[in-house]
Design a protein around this motif. Structure first.
Motif, PDB file in Angstrom:
ATOM      1  N   PRO A   9       0.849  -1.188   0.000  1.00  0.00           N
ATOM      2  CA  PRO A   9       0.000   0.000   0.000  1.00  0.00           C
ATOM      3  C   PRO A   9       0.892   1.248   0.000  1.00  0.00           C
ATOM      4  O   PRO A   9       1.760   1.393   0.859  1.00  0.00           O
ATOM      5  N   GLY A  12      -0.990   6.504   0.672  1.00  0.00           N
ATOM      6  CA  GLY A  12      -1.166   7.498   1.742  1.00  0.00           C
ATOM      7  C   GLY A  12      -0.691   8.873   1.301  1.00  0.00           C
ATOM      8  O   GLY A  12       0.156   8.990   0.410  1.00  0.00           O
ATOM      9  N   GLY A  14       0.923  11.142   3.038  1.00  0.00           N
ATOM     10  CA  GLY A  14       2.213  11.573   3.574  1.00  0.00           C
ATOM     11  C   GLY A  14       2.177  12.964   4.181  1.00  0.00           C
ATOM     12  O   GLY A  14       3.135  13.729   4.063  1.00  0.00           O
ATOM     13  N   ARG A  16       2.565  13.919   7.132  1.00  0.00           N
ATOM     14  CA  ARG A  16       3.568  14.202   8.170  1.00  0.00           C
ATOM     15  C   ARG A  16       4.875  14.728   7.584  1.00  0.00           C
ATOM     16  O   ARG A  16       5.712  15.239   8.304  1.00  0.00           O
ATOM     17  N   LYS A  26       6.203   9.957  -0.963  1.00  0.00           N
ATOM     18  CA  LYS A  26       7.232   9.661   0.059  1.00  0.00           C
ATOM     19  C   LYS A  26       7.945   8.350  -0.261  1.00  0.00           C
ATOM     20  O   LYS A  26       9.094   8.141   0.105  1.00  0.00           O
ATOM     21  N   GLN A 103      -5.977   3.575  -5.600  1.00  0.00           N
ATOM     22  CA  GLN A 103      -7.006   3.763  -4.583  1.00  0.00           C
ATOM     23  C   GLN A 103      -7.582   5.148  -4.866  1.00  0.00           C
ATOM     24  O   GLN A 103      -6.867   6.149  -4.766  1.00  0.00           O
ATOM     25  N   GLY A 108      -8.188   4.933   4.001  1.00  0.00           N
ATOM     26  CA  GLY A 108      -7.448   4.189   5.009  1.00  0.00           C
ATOM     27  C   GLY A 108      -6.739   2.951   4.468  1.00  0.00           C
ATOM     28  O   GLY A 108      -6.987   2.503   3.346  1.00  0.00           O
ATOM     29  N   TYR A 129       4.147  -2.196   4.042  1.00  0.00           N
ATOM     30  CA  TYR A 129       3.785  -0.781   3.915  1.00  0.00           C
ATOM     31  C   TYR A 129       4.857  -0.053   3.094  1.00  0.00           C
ATOM     32  O   TYR A 129       6.058  -0.227   3.326  1.00  0.00           O
ATOM     33  N   GLY A 256       7.848   7.952   6.457  1.00  0.00           N
ATOM     34  CA  GLY A 256       6.741   8.899   6.448  1.00  0.00           C
ATOM     35  C   GLY A 256       6.861   9.864   7.615  1.00  0.00           C
ATOM     36  O   GLY A 256       5.907  10.569   7.954  1.00  0.00           O
TER      37      GLY A 256
HETATM   38  P1  UTP Z   1       0.319   5.925   7.155  1.00  0.00           P
HETATM   39  O1  UTP Z   1      -0.722   6.418   8.064  1.00  0.00           O
HETATM   40  O2  UTP Z   1       1.691   5.684   7.689  1.00  0.00           O
HETATM   41  O3  UTP Z   1       0.520   6.834   5.862  1.00  0.00           O
HETATM   42  O4  UTP Z   1      -0.239   4.600   6.457  1.00  0.00           O
HETATM   43  P2  UTP Z   1      -0.156   8.222   5.472  1.00  0.00           P
HETATM   44  O5  UTP Z   1      -1.641   8.073   5.416  1.00  0.00           O
HETATM   45  O6  UTP Z   1       0.542   8.662   4.227  1.00  0.00           O
HETATM   46  O7  UTP Z   1       0.299   9.118   6.716  1.00  0.00           O
HETATM   47  P3  UTP Z   1       0.174  10.664   7.041  1.00  0.00           P
HETATM   48  O8  UTP Z   1      -0.678  11.335   5.961  1.00  0.00           O
HETATM   49  O9  UTP Z   1       1.580  11.207   7.064  1.00  0.00           O
HETATM   50  O10 UTP Z   1      -0.432  10.688   8.408  1.00  0.00           O
HETATM   51  C1  UTP Z   1       0.419   3.354   6.480  1.00  0.00           C
HETATM   52  C2  UTP Z   1       0.520   2.812   5.071  1.00  0.00           C
HETATM   53  O11 UTP Z   1      -0.753   2.729   4.457  1.00  0.00           O
HETATM   54  C3  UTP Z   1      -0.782   3.408   3.220  1.00  0.00           C
HETATM   55  C4  UTP Z   1       0.329   4.416   3.308  1.00  0.00           C
HETATM   56  O12 UTP Z   1       0.812   4.742   2.006  1.00  0.00           O
HETATM   57  C5  UTP Z   1       1.372   3.681   4.157  1.00  0.00           C
HETATM   58  O13 UTP Z   1       2.160   2.814   3.365  1.00  0.00           O
HETATM   59  N1  UTP Z   1      -2.141   4.012   3.038  1.00  0.00           N
HETATM   60  C6  UTP Z   1      -2.709   4.728   4.046  1.00  0.00           C
HETATM   61  C7  UTP Z   1      -2.807   3.808   1.840  1.00  0.00           C
HETATM   62  O14 UTP Z   1      -2.302   3.150   0.909  1.00  0.00           O
HETATM   63  N2  UTP Z   1      -4.053   4.352   1.698  1.00  0.00           N
HETATM   64  C8  UTP Z   1      -4.665   5.082   2.680  1.00  0.00           C
HETATM   65  O15 UTP Z   1      -5.816   5.547   2.475  1.00  0.00           O
HETATM   66  C9  UTP Z   1      -3.959   5.273   3.890  1.00  0.00           C
END
Ligand code: UTP
Length: 290
Positions: A9, A12, A14, A16, A26, A103, A108, A129, A256
């Motif tokens: 996956p 996200g 990214g 942060r 990222k 996606q 999520g 991840y 991340g």
């Molecule tokens: P994270 O919470 O670490 O990634 O998700 P994020 O959503 O990029 O974090 P923020 O925005 O900095 O808070 C864990 C894994 O799940 C994937 C992310 O890419 C990461 O590998 N993910 C998360 C998805 O593929 N889809 C989503 O909707 C959310």
């Protein structure tokens, strides 16, 4: 059963590590000279995985390009006799059978993994991840796959996390089986109160899941942060059948997270043949001024 498929996956947002992730995935952040996602694909390949599905979104076309052939670059490297770089570039597009799916809405991690349903079919599969690099003697996902072979149930890769940080992770109820292997019978994503904390063991970046996870994900309601959480779906398996948790050997870098990115550069840079000597000297010099 041999595990040959991995789902990464990588959709996200990214947030942060904004503003870097405004247009740059990222997963493409380099650690010294190699993008994050390539470390993860190489780990999968080293563990015997042959088919990889990367879950991306609209802004992540660079990831697809990275694993594609680069005819112009290859022709140029060939012409200039840079055969070493040519090999490096060609190897990337031949690492594994890599496919992509998007996606469309960021609902999520659980929602992202559900996109892999038809790719996976009816077999157990690995989840890695896209922003979690693990440097280890035995590939981290191989450590989990071996455990799947031993116990035949879903496996999660775990580490202890600091107490003050457990609310950002998932907390697991575990009981030691032997060495670094535990039985996991419950889990709670992002525990908010002391009572909700089951232990300081948390799932970090790697799992091996049975295909029944998809049927569970299809009916999993949004949980913490309004997102469909993979942990909530895994919990159903943990409480009914139990899962195995492996405290994997290896150093994990969260790409991340700002500090994780810095740690990765320094520690991998201190091992890289082309940078280690210069970096060691540099760190010693700079340490004198701290
Ligand atoms: P994270 O919470 O670490 O990634 O998700 P994020 O959503 O990029 O974090 P923020 O925005 O900095 O808070 C864990 C894994 O799940 C994937 C992310 O890419 C990461 O590998 N993910 C998360 C998805 O593929 N889809 C989503 O909707 C959310």
């Amino acid at each position: 059963m041999k595990i040959t498929k991995a789902v990464i996956p990588a959709a996200g947002l990214g947030t942060r590590v904004l503003p870097a992730t405004k247009n740059m995935p990222k997963e493409m952040f380099p650690i010294v000279d190699k993008p994050t996602i390539q470390y993860i694909v190489e780990e999968a390949v080293a563990a015997g995985i042959t088919d990889i599905l990367i879950i991306t979104n609209r802004g992540k076309g660079l990831i697809e390009d990275h694993f594609d052939a680069s005819p112009e670059l290859e022709a140029q490297l060939e012409k200039s006799g840079k055969t070493e770089f040519l090999e490096t570039v060609r190897e990337i597009s031949n690492l594994a059978n890599i496919t992509f799916i998007r996606q469309k809405e960021m609902k999520g991690l659980g929602h992202a993994v559900l996109k892999a349903k038809s790719f996976v079919g009816n077999e157990p599969f690995a989840v890695m991840y896209g922003d979690g690099v693990i440097v280890s003697k035995t590939p981290a996902i191989k450590q989990l796959i071996d455990c799947y072979g031993e116990y035949g149930e879903g496996v999660v890769g775990v580490k202890l996390v600091p107490e003050q940080d457990i609310h950002k992770y998932g907390s697991l109820k575990v009981e030691n089986l032997h060495d670094n292997v535990f039985k996991c019978t419950d889990m709670k994503e992002k525990p908010q109160t002391k009572d909700e904390v089951l232990s300081l063991y948390s799932i970090l970046d790697r799992c091996v899941l049975p295909a029944e996870i998809f049927e569970i994900l299809e009916r999993t309601k949004p949980g913490a942060g309004g997102e469909i959480q993979l942990t909530d779906a895994m919990r159903e398996i943990a409480v009914t059948k139990g899962m195995t948790a492996v405290e994997f050997e290896g150093k994990r870098y969260d790409m991340g997270n700002k500090f994780g990115i810095l740690q990765a550069q320094i520690e991998v840079g201190l091992e890289h043949p082309e940078t280690k000597d210069q970096l060691r000297e540099y760190i010693k010099e700079i340490a004198k001024t701290l």
